[in-house]
Motif scaffolding. Structure first.
Motif, PDB file in Angstrom:
ATOM      1  N   UNK A  71       0.666  -1.185   0.148  1.00 54.01           N
ATOM      2  CA  UNK A  71       0.050   0.012   0.087  1.00 54.01           C
ATOM      3  C   UNK A  71       0.832   1.252   0.180  1.00 54.01           C
ATOM      4  N   UNK A  72       1.886   1.316   0.839  1.00 54.87           N
ATOM      5  CA  UNK A  72       2.737   2.771   0.852  1.00 54.87           C
ATOM      6  C   UNK A  72       3.433   2.847  -0.408  1.00 54.87           C
ATOM      7  N   UNK A  73       3.955   1.757  -0.860  1.00 54.46           N
ATOM      8  CA  UNK A  73       4.785   1.903  -2.201  1.00 54.46           C
ATOM      9  C   UNK A  73       3.757   2.258  -3.324  1.00 54.46           C
ATOM     10  N   UNK A 109       6.052  -8.311  -5.042  1.00 49.92           N
ATOM     11  CA  UNK A 109       7.303  -8.126  -4.421  1.00 49.92           C
ATOM     12  C   UNK A 109       7.119  -6.844  -3.582  1.00 49.92           C
ATOM     13  N   UNK A 110       6.840  -7.489  -2.361  1.00 53.43           N
ATOM     14  CA  UNK A 110       6.488  -6.454  -1.374  1.00 53.43           C
ATOM     15  C   UNK A 110       7.785  -5.761  -0.959  1.00 53.43           C
ATOM     16  N   UNK A 111       7.897  -4.606  -0.904  1.00 54.60           N
ATOM     17  CA  UNK A 111       9.204  -3.885  -0.619  1.00 54.60           C
ATOM     18  C   UNK A 111       9.382  -3.574   0.815  1.00 54.60           C
ATOM     19  N   UNK A 112      10.460  -3.855   1.340  1.00 55.53           N
ATOM     20  CA  UNK A 112      10.747  -3.450   2.664  1.00 55.53           C
ATOM     21  C   UNK A 112      10.675  -1.950   2.943  1.00 55.53           C
ATOM     22  N   UNK A 113      11.153  -1.068   1.841  1.00 57.09           N
ATOM     23  CA  UNK A 113      11.181   0.501   2.086  1.00 57.09           C
ATOM     24  C   UNK A 113      10.238   0.934   0.857  1.00 57.09           C
ATOM     25  N   UNK A 114       9.184   1.592   0.953  1.00 53.56           N
ATOM     26  CA  UNK A 114       8.272   1.952  -0.380  1.00 53.56           C
ATOM     27  C   UNK A 114       9.244   2.632  -1.329  1.00 53.56           C
TER      28      UNK A 114
END
Length: 120
Positions: A71-73, A109-114
């Motif tokens: 969501x944030x990315x 691919x869920x990013x660790x940092x958006x």
């Protein structure tokens, strides 16, 4: 009844004004691996108020199928690449069937940092 906990997907909807904008945004989302699928629907007419004026415009709806961790990315990507000054970003968490959830999980691919997704 099957236990569906842990199979949450996120559906995000937005709108744009042209097929070209819809395709560009969908491709950017897919290239960043922030969705398993982006559906584009044509033929919408939106009635709304913007800056005190009543508006009526043809639009296309994008429906993004992703995971909650994106969501944030996705919001960051919209800030950078969405053509609207104030894009619609409506997110709904849903329970997916086991097979569909496995497919979404495998494609996203869920990013660790958006910010990593956008190279910021």
């Amino acid at each position: 009844m099957e236990n569906s906990q842990g199979r949450d997907i996120l559906t995000v909807t937005t709108t744009v004004g042209s097929r070209d904008d819809a395709q560009k945004l969908a491709r950017a989302i897919m290239q960043a691996r922030l969705a398993a699928c982006v559906q584009v629907e044509e033929g919408l007419t939106s009635f709304y108020r913007w800056q005190g004026k009543e508006c009526e415009d043809a639009e296309l709806r994008l429906t993004v199928k992703t995971l909650p961790g994106c969501e944030a990315a996705l919001q960051a990507l919209f800030r950078e690449q969405h053509p609207y000054e104030l894009p619609q970003f409506v997110a709904v968490r849903m329970q997916a069937g086991e097979g569909y959830f496995a497919w979404v999980r495998g494609e996203v691919a869920v990013p660790e940092d958006p910010r990593e997704t956008l190279g910021l």
